[in-house]
Design an enzyme around this catalytic site. Structure first.
Site, short mmCIF file in Angstrom:
data_model
loop_
_atom_site.label_atom_id
_atom_site.label_comp_id
_atom_site.label_asym_id
_atom_site.label_seq_id
_atom_site.Cartn_x
_atom_site.Cartn_y
_atom_site.Cartn_z
N GLY A 158 0.80 -1.22 0.00
CA GLY A 158 0.00 0.00 0.00
C GLY A 158 0.84 1.27 0.00
CB CYS A 214 1.52 -0.14 3.83
SG CYS A 214 1.93 -1.59 4.83
#
Length: 347
Positions: free
Chosen positions: A183, A186
């Site tokens: 992500g 992330c």
């Protein structure tokens, strides 16, 4: 200790090989999929793109907007039961059928899920979401939720390998969420050194899931419409998007004004921002595994989702797929060391 020698691929490592096509226009491409789910037996028809269950993406406003396009929203788990009741009273059936009720795996989460699902029979999707899908606790929790909701569609994750994908499906999951660390906000791969290139994860997990009659969601790693198409081409049944749908008026993020310009806060759900907001700060035994960024305010999400779906339709015309269902059968990936020409900046 062992080392696997096989090279694993992300979206940036491949392009589609174009193929002869009889399609004359993107308008001829049908992106709607019709699914019957393994355990619940439920049928669903729609465009299999899902807004991620993040604070500043998976909002009720996003669900209502995306439902107009046949697209799903995994609504984040921080709304109260009362919020859900109000949403159920104001949204139409098509919207309610296109939302996922997100949950963790605690006892409180289980009770809250029961309370939410009791509000409306039109809620048919449950998304069991923890960062580390390799926990035995998740398998047990999936079994418990399946026993409690035999006729609901259950998604569980996140994992990146076929063995765990199979175990979750055998435990009662209809859909497995695939992705660890890809992500845009992330930092799990940086903080832990754990992860798997997303395209290879989708290819391998898709093969495992489909062999058992299950399905997968490719969750994370998409930065453009071409990546969404690559995820479908690699075998994803659904593709989940976070960063690509963040920063819009429907996203639910905090709007901040700087130098006369509007920005929206977007953060990972294991970031310090998320833990400060929902958990009273970062616990002493853990590290934050997410970023917080400010995105230029992007207005309504309708234009963005049309652009994404238009890109996927265009992919289908290039490879001769009249339906999204056909895309993976028509896909040949070529390995590359270049993507776009950046002379005038990135698209």
């Amino acid at each position: 200790m062992r080392i696997e020698q096989e090279l694993k691929l992300g979206f940036k490592d491949v392009l589609f090989r174009p193929k002869r096509s009889t399609l004359k226009s993107r308008s001829q491409v049908n992106l709607t999929r019709d699914f019957t789910f393994k355990h619940s037996g439920r049928q669903w028809s729609g465009v299999p793109v899902i807004a991620a269950n993040m604070d500043s993406v998976g909002s009720f406003a996003m669900a209502k907007a995306l439902a107009e396009h046949g697209v799903m929203t995994a609504v984040h788990k921080h709304y109260t039961v009362e919020d859900w009741a109000e949403f159920a009273n104001t949204a139409d059936k098509a919207t309610l059928n296109n939302v996922m009720v997100s949950t963790g795996t605690s006892e409180a989460d289980f009770q809250k899920t029961k309370d939410i699902m009791a509000i409306s029979d039109e809620f048919i999707f449950i998304c069991i979401d923890i960062a580390n899908g390799y926990s035995e606790h998740l398998v047990e929790y999936v079994q418990r939720v399946r026993a409690a909701f035999p006729d609901k569609v259950i998604s569980a994750g996140n994992v990146v390998t076929g063995d765990m994908c199979e175990e979750l499906i055998l435990a009662g999951a209809d859909i497995v969420k695939v992705g660890i660390g890809p992500g845009s906000v992330c930092t799990t791969r940086v903080k832990t050194g754990v992860g798997y290139p997303q395209l290879s994860a989708i290819i391998e997990c898709g093969d495992a899931a489909h062999g058992l009659g299950g399905m997968i969601i490719g969750d994370g790693g998409c930065s453009c419409a071409g990546d969404v198409a690559k995820a479908f081409g690699g075998g994803a049944d659904f593709v989940m998007l976070g960063g690509m749908l963040a920063g819009h008026e429907e996203s639910g993020g905090e709007v901040i004004e700087q130098d006369g310009k509007q920005f929206m806060k977007f953060y990972g759900m294991s970031s310090k921002s998320a833990m400060d907001k929902h958990s009273g700060g970062v616990a002493g035994y853990r590290a934050a595994e997410g970023k917080t960024v400010l995105l230029p305010f992007r207005g309504s999400v309708h234009g963005t989702i049309q652009d994404i779906l238009g890109g996927v339709r265009s992919t289908c015309t290039y490879v001769g797929a009249a339906k999204l269902k056909e895309l993976t059968k028509r896909t040949t990936f070529i390995r590359v060391q270049e993507q776009e020409n950046n002379v005038f900046g990135k698209e």
